[in-house]
Design a protein around this motif. Structure first.
Motif: not given
Length: 689
Positions: A481-507
């Motif tokens: 995106e030319i306005d804020i120089n944000r990569s659409l590829n990186r944005l989509f990959k970050t959103i759809i990639t799940p992150v394992e929560p810590s076992v101490s976090d509330l489920g």
């Protein structure tokens, strides 16, 4: 008494006064002491510290920068959590004591949530300390300690459980949606082969099936200048009006300095300085050069020859480095783009307006369309060109909007005849594949971001011709995106990639996920997801459309369980979601019972079976998986409380997992939010011995 010579040599009163630090005074001219004297530590300071460290859990926070102060730590952890705080000047560290282990865990979660603010370690005694306790006098011998039990060791399953458990080890059913278009549809001489020579729609997918079930709680549409963005289709529809017959079409000069070219009727900001005649470029000007020479500067209206006609820029993939706009999304890694060049932009909207205006007089299709036919598709009162892809079901006809790229499901009532003139107009959107972005399930999180990227945003698209996906016929690109120089590829990959929560976090609880209920009424067709509780009088079902979505969802869950989740063992609390393995595949689960044998009872919410699962086959539930629950428990009307073995065998034989059944009626009870059903031939089966 006479003094010896050596004694007189050792006598040096000046040196004695110089080395006597008691007489040193470091003061300024006003008498203020410049060095603070360190307080004399108490004699039992080491004992007091040792007692506190043995009694209270604590964290050690180094003073790594000037911003780490006592007030900052109190505000960071909260005054209610901190029991006591101590700063050691020599080692420059803070010892923060907590009342109990619960307060320590709450503090550790805040440190993990903001790792860039402070660094800390959990305090432990550096050496063993002797604690004076009274010896217990007993004549009985001390019991020998039992063998250590490893959490990864699989012991025998305790079958004495309060919840019912599914019998057998049947596999979860898998439903694959048939392709919209196959190779047979591209046989020589077919309409699809003629209208799609590049076979672009051979691999087209329909990823927005959940929208038809009102899963997402978003606004139906949002309005931006001259455009209406419809969330149900993910594409923009320009707001246009048909000009009145008496309107003077020669009045082309607009207030903002943009006018219609007298040759091609496309919008342009180039015009003659003398007569203000608008034209696009030298090509358009050459077509009217003679007529313009005669009328320029005379105040006369330019009269065009019949040979002068409308011109459109050449469609196709814009060159690398071009500015593009997004017209629609097909998958998480496939988007449709068009050039943001002023000439292409104007020509694109000119085609849309032409289709909308001429489509108002088009006649409806009298018979069902065929695969590959170009028709006019009416959506929200607007007409657009569409290519028919699949007509297996007359009530669900799949078409792709040529001027946007989105795949729609419609009926015959919304399809109209398309003239050869409209079918021959250029089509500017081109499908491209985002580099590094995998294909994933289109859930609410990625869908909301997709539909915020409307046509008002401009992206810089770059690619190399060597990176081309020949299996899909797509160019692999990187979009920024030319306005804020944000990569659409990186944005989509970050959103759809799940992150394992810590076992101490509330489920996460089951009510955190949206739920799609079954439609109730008569003659409802469903598919059986699990039949292991027929003996209890109920079965788990869903519609066939949603069964396809359940199978697609498993692709993301399997990726998370195999490659992302690293927790070796996990025992989720009761009524909390988790990811559990069943028959070699990872699925979504709900913990409903904990036993001391290391096998919690897991309800697989997308299917319905309950299985004791070892803690090594369970992982924490990631917050990115907000996929809806699409499976419903149906109570069978007419099944006795304790059916015989023969009746159970007949029921499992006629209603196996993975098959479709027709419910004569599905009843919904609003009071307790339960579903019940009457199934054809059920009473006849139960009467058999």
């Amino acid at each position: 008494m006479e003094s010896t010579e050596d004694e007189w040599c050792a006598f040096n009163p000046m040196a004695k006064d110089y080395y006597d630090e008691g007489g040193n005074q470091y003061t300024n001219e006003s008498g203020q002491n410049l060095i603070d004297e360190a307080p004399v530590p108490p004699k039992d300071e080491q004992e007091q510290r040792a007692a506190k460290q043995a009694k209270y859990p604590y964290l050690v926070v180094p003073k790594s920068n000037p911003y780490v102060t006592e007030k900052m730590l109190i505000n960071f952890f909260g005054r209610a959590l901190i029991k006591e705080m101590e700063f050691r000047r020599m080692s420059r560290v803070y010892f923060i004591y907590f009342e109990n282990i619960g307060s320590l865990e709450a503090a550790r979660q805040r440190v993990e949530r903001y790792p860039n603010l402070i660094k800390c370690i959990t305090g432990r005694p550096q050496k063993e300390r002797d604690i004076n306790i009274e010896k217990v006098i007993s004549t009985e011998p001390m019991p020998k300690p039992g063998p250590a039990i490893s959490p990864t060791e699989r012991t025998a399953v305790n079958h004495n459980r309060e919840v019912p458990v599914s019998g057998g080890e049947q596999k979860h059913p898998e439903f694959l949606r048939p392709p919209l278009v196959t190779k047979a549809d591209y046989q020589k001489g077919s309409l699809l082969a003629t209208n799609d020579a590049t076979q672009r729609y051979l691999n087209v997918k329909y990823e927005f099936a959940l929208e038809r079930h009102d899963v997402y709680k978003l606004k139906d549409e949002t309005r931006i200048p001259q455009v209406v963005l419809h969330f149900r289709s993910g594409r923009t529809i320009p707001v246009t009006t048909v000009a009145a017959p008496e309107e003077d079409k020669t009045e082309t000069l607009l207030e903002d300095g943009v006018s219609k070219c007298v040759v091609c009727q496309n919008w342009t900001d180039t015009f003659c300085k003398l007569c203000k005649m608008p034209f696009c470029d030298a090509s358009c000007f050459a077509d009217v050069a003679e007529q313009h020479k005669q009328s320029c500067g005379k105040g006369e209206i330019l009269k065009l020859d019949e040979k002068v006609g409308r011109k459109f820029p050449k469609p196709g993939l814009p060159p690398s480095g071009s500015k593009v706009r997004i017209t629609a999304f097909e998958q998480t890694n496939v988007v449709y783009v068009r050039s943001a060049d002023i000439q292409v932009d104007v020509a694109y909207y000119t085609v849309l307006m032409e289709v909308m205006m001429l489509g108002q007089t088009a006649s409806k299709l009298q018979s069902g369309p065929v695969c590959g036919q170009i028709v006019l598709y009416k959506f929200e009162g607007h007409m657009s060109r569409a290519l028919v892809l699949n007509v297996d079901d007359p009530n669900d006809i799949y078409v792709v909007c040529m001027d946007f790229g989105s795949v729609e499901v419609t009926q015959l009532d919304d399809l109209y005849e398309c003239s050869s003139y409209l079918a021959g107009l250029p089509c500017y959107p081109v499908a491209v594949k985002l580099r590094g972005v995998p294909r994933r399930f289109v859930g609410p999180n990625i869908r909301e971001v997709m539909y915020e990227l409307d046509q008002s945003l401009v992206f810089d698209m770059k690619y190399s011709k060597r990176e081309y996906d020949f299996s899909k016929g797509l160019q692999i690109v990187v979009m920024t995106e030319i306005d804020i120089n944000r990569s659409l590829n990186r944005l989509f990959k970050t959103i759809i990639t799940p992150v394992e929560p810590s076992v101490s976090d509330l489920g996460f609880k089951e009510d955190c996920l949206p739920y799609i209920p079954l439609s109730f009424g008569k003659n409802i067709e469903v598919v059986v997801m699990d039949n292991t509780f027929l003996k209890c009088g109920f079965v788990y079902c869903t519609s066939r459309d949603l069964a396809y979505e359940v199978s697609k969802m498993q692709r993301d869950i399997q990726e998370y369980g195999e490659k992302i989740a690293k927790c070796a063992t996990f025992a989720p609390p009761i009524n909390e979601l988790c990811i559990a393995k069943y028959e070699g595949k990872w699925c979504r689960g709900l913990s409903i019972e904990l036993k001391g044998d290391g096998y919690p009872s897991i309800l697989f919410i997308d299917y319905g079976n309950i299985v004791p699962t070892h803690v090594t086959d369970i992982r924490p539930y990631p917050p990115q998986f907000i996929f809806p629950i699409m499976t419903t428990q149906l109570d069978l009307i007419g099944v006795p409380e304790e059916p015989t073995n023969a009746q159970i065998e007949w029921l499992e034989h006629y209603y196996p997992t993975g098959t479709g059944i027709t419910c004569s009626e599905i009843i919904y009870c609003k009071e307790n939010n339960t579903y019940s059903t009457r199934i054809e031939k059920l009473q006849e089966l139960l009467s058999l011995d």
